[in-house]
Enzyme design. Structure first.
Site, PDB file in Angstrom:
ATOM      1  N   HIS A   1       3.055  14.404  -0.117  1.00 54.23           N
ATOM      2  CA  HIS A   1       3.110  14.409   1.397  1.00 54.23           C
ATOM      3  C   HIS A   1       4.779  14.770   1.638  1.00 54.23           C
ATOM      4  O   HIS A   1       4.928  15.481   2.687  1.00 54.23           O
ATOM      5  CB  HIS A   1       3.052  13.113   1.708  1.00 54.23           C
ATOM      6  CG  HIS A   1       1.338  12.525   1.721  1.00 54.23           C
ATOM      7  ND1 HIS A   1       0.336  13.275   2.124  1.00 54.23           N
ATOM      8  CD2 HIS A   1       0.722  11.551   1.156  1.00 54.23           C
ATOM      9  CE1 HIS A   1      -0.718  12.685   2.058  1.00 54.23           C
ATOM     10  NE2 HIS A   1      -0.371  11.606   1.507  1.00 54.23           N
TER      11      HIS A   1
ATOM     12  N   HIS B   1     -13.103   1.783   8.473  1.00 56.94           N
ATOM     13  CA  HIS B   1     -13.008   2.786   9.523  1.00 56.94           C
ATOM     14  C   HIS B   1     -13.643   2.894  10.594  1.00 56.94           C
ATOM     15  O   HIS B   1     -13.624   3.629  11.550  1.00 56.94           O
ATOM     16  CB  HIS B   1     -13.187   4.291   8.649  1.00 56.94           C
ATOM     17  CG  HIS B   1     -11.845   4.408   7.523  1.00 56.94           C
ATOM     18  ND1 HIS B   1     -11.919   3.501   6.284  1.00 56.94           N
ATOM     19  CD2 HIS B   1     -10.819   5.075   7.435  1.00 56.94           C
ATOM     20  CE1 HIS B   1     -10.958   3.739   5.739  1.00 56.94           C
ATOM     21  NE2 HIS B   1     -10.174   4.642   6.292  1.00 56.94           N
TER      22      HIS B   1
ATOM     23  N   HIS C   1       0.866  -1.320  -0.060  1.00 59.14           N
ATOM     24  CA  HIS C   1      -0.051  -0.101  -0.152  1.00 59.14           C
ATOM     25  C   HIS C   1       0.904   1.171  -0.127  1.00 59.14           C
ATOM     26  O   HIS C   1       1.759   1.642   0.848  1.00 59.14           O
ATOM     27  CB  HIS C   1      -0.916   0.119   1.168  1.00 59.14           C
ATOM     28  CG  HIS C   1      -1.936   1.020   1.075  1.00 59.14           C
ATOM     29  ND1 HIS C   1      -3.104   0.701   0.853  1.00 59.14           N
ATOM     30  CD2 HIS C   1      -1.854   2.279   1.562  1.00 59.14           C
ATOM     31  CE1 HIS C   1      -4.032   1.982   0.646  1.00 59.14           C
ATOM     32  NE2 HIS C   1      -3.457   2.957   1.164  1.00 59.14           N
ATOM     33  N   ALA C   2       0.660   2.072  -0.945  1.00 63.46           N
ATOM     34  CA  ALA C   2       1.512   3.253  -1.247  1.00 63.46           C
ATOM     35  C   ALA C   2       1.535   4.039  -0.001  1.00 63.46           C
ATOM     36  O   ALA C   2       0.410   4.894   0.538  1.00 63.46           O
ATOM     37  CB  ALA C   2       1.221   4.162  -2.511  1.00 63.46           C
TER      38      ALA C   2
ATOM     39  N   HIS D   1       1.114  12.107  -6.152  1.00 63.14           N
ATOM     40  CA  HIS D   1       0.454  12.050  -4.836  1.00 63.14           C
ATOM     41  C   HIS D   1       1.343  12.166  -3.512  1.00 63.14           C
ATOM     42  O   HIS D   1       1.246  12.840  -2.576  1.00 63.14           O
ATOM     43  CB  HIS D   1      -0.797  11.225  -4.753  1.00 63.14           C
ATOM     44  CG  HIS D   1      -1.579  11.306  -3.443  1.00 63.14           C
ATOM     45  ND1 HIS D   1      -2.818  11.899  -2.989  1.00 63.14           N
ATOM     46  CD2 HIS D   1      -1.271  10.477  -2.280  1.00 63.14           C
ATOM     47  CE1 HIS D   1      -3.176  11.726  -1.899  1.00 63.14           C
ATOM     48  NE2 HIS D   1      -2.210  10.874  -1.292  1.00 63.14           N
ATOM     49  N   GLU D   2       1.979  10.825  -3.576  1.00 66.94           N
ATOM     50  CA  GLU D   2       2.666  10.551  -2.437  1.00 66.94           C
ATOM     51  C   GLU D   2       3.843  11.671  -2.231  1.00 66.94           C
ATOM     52  O   GLU D   2       4.119  11.950  -1.127  1.00 66.94           O
ATOM     53  CB  GLU D   2       3.604   9.230  -2.512  1.00 66.94           C
ATOM     54  CG  GLU D   2       2.455   8.251  -2.537  1.00 66.94           C
ATOM     55  CD  GLU D   2       1.656   8.105  -1.377  1.00 66.94           C
ATOM     56  OE1 GLU D   2       1.856   8.629  -0.305  1.00 66.94           O
ATOM     57  OE2 GLU D   2       0.476   7.460  -1.500  1.00 66.94           O
TER      58      GLU D   2
ATOM     59  N   TYR E   1     -11.296  12.900   4.375  1.00 65.66           N
ATOM     60  CA  TYR E   1     -11.464  12.572   3.195  1.00 65.66           C
ATOM     61  C   TYR E   1     -12.297  13.464   2.281  1.00 65.66           C
ATOM     62  O   TYR E   1     -12.097  13.679   1.138  1.00 65.66           O
ATOM     63  CB  TYR E   1     -11.492  11.048   2.712  1.00 65.66           C
ATOM     64  CG  TYR E   1     -10.632  10.190   3.588  1.00 65.66           C
ATOM     65  CD1 TYR E   1      -9.301  10.109   3.139  1.00 65.66           C
ATOM     66  CD2 TYR E   1     -10.878   9.325   4.658  1.00 65.66           C
ATOM     67  CE1 TYR E   1      -8.112   9.464   4.103  1.00 65.66           C
ATOM     68  CE2 TYR E   1      -9.919   8.711   5.411  1.00 65.66           C
ATOM     69  CZ  TYR E   1      -8.754   8.561   4.980  1.00 65.66           C
ATOM     70  OH  TYR E   1      -7.746   7.880   5.680  1.00 65.66           O
TER      71      TYR E   1
ATOM     72  N   GLU F   1      -3.857  14.985   2.590  1.00 66.09           N
ATOM     73  CA  GLU F   1      -4.158  14.367   1.448  1.00 66.09           C
ATOM     74  C   GLU F   1      -4.419  15.326   0.122  1.00 66.09           C
ATOM     75  O   GLU F   1      -4.433  14.860  -0.934  1.00 66.09           O
ATOM     76  CB  GLU F   1      -5.461  13.613   1.613  1.00 66.09           C
ATOM     77  CG  GLU F   1      -5.161  12.492   2.835  1.00 66.09           C
ATOM     78  CD  GLU F   1      -4.442  11.391   2.266  1.00 66.09           C
ATOM     79  OE1 GLU F   1      -4.083  11.295   1.333  1.00 66.09           O
ATOM     80  OE2 GLU F   1      -3.584  11.056   3.268  1.00 66.09           O
TER      81      GLU F   1
HETATM   82 ZN   LIG Z   1      -2.063  10.251   0.707  1.00 57.13          ZN
END
Ligand SMILES: [Zn+2]
Length: 607
Positions: free
Chosen positions: A382, A506, A348-349, A378-379, A516, A406
Site C-alpha cells: 500500500h 460489512h 489492526h494492521a 502486504h502493508e 476483496y 489490496e
Molecule cells: Zn491491505
C-alpha cells in the site's frame, strides 16, 4: 488481511451524500449554463480543499488510532465529518456541470467526485437524518454484539468467538459459538429493511437505478456488464474450489463423523471461521502426510532474535530490490511497529499516507511470526503504491479500482517463497518440490476458500437493493446463495426472523465487498505476469520477483498512474490483458489440483 488506508475521498466507512439539492434551481429563472473555465476552477477548488481536509483528517485519525482516548476519538470524528461534508458538497455541485462537453481528464474527475460515495441520503432532511441514524445504529449493534451463554457469567465477544471457532475441535462447542454470535443480528432486521428503502431513494435521486447499481458503476463499465464479469471469473475458478471443498469435507467427515454429509454442503460452523470465509485454521486437521514444508519461519525468526524493525527492513528491502526508492526517514521515525505499553491503540494492521505525498507510515503491533512477516510485505505494498501516485492530481491519488490496492500488497506477499527466504539468509536450503502440496494447500485454504464468500455478499445485497429479494426472504435467500456458491449450510434450523447477513460487519456497516473478491483474482494475475517478466521458468508457486528490475519497472509504471486511467489500461500495462483472468489461479495451484483429484478419486465431489 483486510486493512484500511485512510483517504477521506474513498469513504471506506460510512459515507453519505445528500442527493438532489445540488441541482435545485431558484424559482422561475433558468441558471446560465456553466463554462469549461468554470468547471476547471471548480475542480481546482475541490482538489485543494479536499487535499487539505484529507491531511487534517489523517493526522487526527493517526493520533486517535495510536492513542485512544475520549478526546482523540472526538477530534478524529470531527475531522472526518468535515472531510465527508466537503466531499458531499462537491459531489452535489459537480452535477451542475452534467452535460458539458469536458476534456477527458476533467470529465473523469467530475465522475470520480460523484462516484466516491457508498451511500446516498435522500434530499428530504428528515429521511436523510433517519438513514444516518440507522446505519450508525446498526454498526453500533454489531460493534457491541456479544454472546452470553446461559448459566455463565462471562459474555463472549467476537474476538473470543473467533478464537473458539479457530481452535476448538468440539462440534457442540463450535455450534454453540456459531449460533450464539448469529443471535446479535435479528434486532437489525427492520432497521436494515428501512435503510434499503432510504438508501435506494437517495441513489435514485442521483440518477442510479438503486444503491447496488451505484456501487457497480465504479468500475469503468456498465453496471450489468460488471456483474457478468464477476460470474465469468467465478466460473473459471469454481471447479478448483469444488475439488478443495470435497477434500476438506472428506477430512472433516473422518474427524466429526456423520454430522458432515458425504455428498452435501459442509456445516458452516466446522470450517474454522465464523463466516467460513477462510479455512486456514483447518490446516493442521487436513494437512497432507509427508508434505510438510519442513521449516517454520516463525521459529527461524525467533531463533535469530529478529526484532520488529528488522522485520520491516526485510519488507522494504523487497521493494528496493525491485528498483523502488527506500522509504523516507520519517517512515522509520513516525510508524508504530510495536504495541505501546502505556496506552490503548488499534492494533489492526494498516498503511497510511498522511500528507498524500511522502509521509508514509504503517501501524502494527508486530509479533515476530511468519504471519506478520507476510503482513508487513502486504502493508508496504500500500505504501509504495501511495507514493508511486503522489504526483497525480488529488482526485487520481488512489488505486486503479478498489481491488487493486489490496491486490498489490498480496502480489508481493506471493513472492515470499522458500527460495526468497534462502536469499535473505533466513533458510539454508529450500525444500524440494515434493513439499509444495503442504505450502499450496495452506494458501488455498486461505485464498481460494475466500472466493465464493467474497462474491456472494454483494450478490445478495445487489438483489436486496434491486427488490428481487423482498424482506421476508432475506434470510432464506442468504442461505440459498451460501449453499450455491460456498457449499455450506447452517446446522440449526433458520427462520425468516433470523437475519444472518447482519452477523457480518460489512452488511450493517454498509461497506461494499466485491473489492476483496477482485483483489483475490488480481493478485494471481499480477503475480503470473510479473513472474514472466522476471524470467521465472519454474512452477508459478515457486516464482519470486525479488531482485527483478524488469518486474519492478512494470509494476511501478502502473502504480504511478493511480486512478488517472480506466483500470483495464492499468491491468494491460502489467499483464498485457485488458480482462481480469482467474486462470492464473489455476496455473499457480496446478500441482495441488492434481493432488486433490487423486485424493478425491471415487469420492463424491460437489453438493
Ligand atoms: Zn491491505
Amino acid at each position: 488481511m483486510v486493512c484500511f488506508n485512510f483517504r477521506s475521498l474513498s469513504c471506506l466507512g460510512l459515507c453519505l451524500v445528500l442527493a438532489g439539492s445540488g441541482i435545485s434551481q431558484s424559482a422561475g429563472k433558468k441558471p446560465k449554463p456553466p463554462s469549461i473555465a468554470e468547471a476547471k476552477a471548480f475542480l481546482e477548488e475541490a482538489e485543494t480543499r479536499l487535499m487539505a481536509l484529507s491531511v487534517d483528517a489523517s493526522r487526527a485519525n493517526w493520533v486517535q488510532s495510536t492513542h485512544i482516548t475520549e478526546d482523540t476519538e472526538i477530534l478524529s470524528a470531527q475531522a472526518n465529518e468535515r472531510a465527508i461534508a466537503a466531499g458531499v458538497d462537491f459531489a452535489k455541485r459537480a452535477t451542475r456541470f452534467d452535460g458539458l462537453n469536458l476534456p477527458a481528464d476533467m470529465a473523469r474527475k467530475m465522475k470520480l467526485l460523484k462516484l466516491s460515495l457508498t451511500l446516498a441520503a435522500p434530499s428530504n432532511p428528515k429521511e436523510s437524518e433517519e438513514l444516518t441514524r440507522l446505519v450508525a445504529s446498526m454498526e453500533g449493534t454489531y460493534g457491541k454484539g456479544k454472546y452470553c451463554p446461559e448459566g455463565q457469567e462471562k459474555c463472549l465477544t467476537l474476538e473470543d468467538l473467533t478464537r473458539l471457532l479457530a481452535n476448538s475441535r468440539d462440534p457442540k462447542q463450535l455450534l454453540d459459538g456459531w449460533a450464539g454470535w448469529h443471535r446479535i443480528a435479528p434486532p437489525m432486521r427492520n432497521d436494515f429493511k428501512r435503510y434499503v428503502e432510504l438508501a435506494n431513494k437517495g441513489a435514485r435521486e442521483l440518477g442510479f437505478a438503486d444503491t447496488g447499481a451505484m456501487w457497480r458503476s465504479k468500475y469503468d463499465m456498465p453496471p450489468d456488464a460488471f456483474a457478468k464479469e464477476l460470474d465469468r471469473l467465478w466460473n473459471q475458478v469454481r471447479p478448483f474450489y469444488i475439488s478443495l471443498h470435497a477434500y476438506v469435507r472428506n477430512r472433516l467427515r473422518e474427524k466429526y463423523g456423520d454430522i458432515v454429509p458425504a455428498a452435501g454442503p459442509i456445516p458452516a460452523h466446522l470450517l474454522g471461521n465464523m463466516w467460513a470465509q477462510s479455512w486456514e485454521n483447518l490446516y493442521p486437521l487436513v494437512a497432507p502426510k509427508d508434505a510438510d514444508p519442513g521449516f517454520d519461519l516463525t521459529e527461524i525468526l525467533k531463533k535469530r532474535n529478529t526484532d520488529d524493525r528488522q522485520m520491516v527492513k526485510y519488507g522494504e528491502q523487497f521493494f528496493i530490490s525491485l528498483g523502488f526508492e527506500p522509504l523516507p526517514k520519517t517512515f522509520w521515525e513516525r510508524s508504530q511497529f510495536v504495541k505501546p505499553r502505556d496506552r490503548e491503540v488499534v492494533c489492526h494492521a494498516s498503511a497510511w499516507d498522511i500528507d498524500n505525498v511522502d509521509d508514509l507510515r504503517i501501524k502494527m503491533c508486530i509479533d515476530i511470526t511468519a504471519e506478520d512477516f507476510n503482513t508487513i510485505h502486504h502493508e508496504l505494498g500500500h505504501n509504495f503504491y501511495q507514493r508511486a501516485y503522489n504526483r497525480q492530481p488529488m482526485l487520481f491519488r488512489d488505486s486503479a479500482n478498489d481491488g487493486f490496492h489490496e491486490a498489490v500488497g498480496d502480489t508481493i506477499a506471493l513472492s515470499i517463497t522458500p527460495e526468497y527466504l534462502v536469499k535473505l539468509g533466513l533458510l539454508d536450503k529450500s525444500p524440494n518440490a515434493s513439499k509444495d502440496i503442504g505450502l499450496l494447500l495452506k494458501t488455498a485454504l486461505e485464498k481460494i476458500a475466500f472466493l465464493p464468500f467474497g462474491l456472494l455478499i454483494d450478490q445478495w445485497r445487489w438483489k436486496v437493493f434491486s427488490g428481487e429479494i423482498p424482506p421476508e426472504k432475506y434470510n432464506e435467500t442468504w442461505w440459498q446463495l451460501r449453499q450455491k456458491y460456498q457449499g455450506v449450510a447452517p446446522s440449526v434450523p433458520r427462520t425468516k426472523n433470523d437475519f444472518d447477513p447482519g452477523a457480518k460487519y460489512h452488511v450493517p456497516a454498509n461497506v461494499p465487498y466485491t473489492r476483496y473478491f477482485l483483489a483475490h483474482i488480481l493478485q494471481f494475475q499480477f503475480h503470473r505476469a510479473l513472474a514472466q517478466s522476471a524470467g521465472c521458468q519454474g512452477p508459478l508457486n515457486r516464482c519470486s520477483i525479488y531482485e527483478s528490475k524488469e518486474a519492478g519497472r512494470r509494476l511501478s509504471d502502473m502504480l504511478s498512474w493511480g486512478l488517472s486511467k480506466p483500470w483495464p489500461d492499468a491491468l494491460e500495462a502489467i499483464t498485457g490483458q485488458r480482462q481480469m483472468d482467474a486462470t492464473a489461479i489455476l496455473d499457480y495451484f496446478a500441482p495441488l489440483q492434481k493432488w486433490l483429484d487423486e485424493q478425491n478419486k471415487g469420492k463424491p465431489v460437489g453438493w
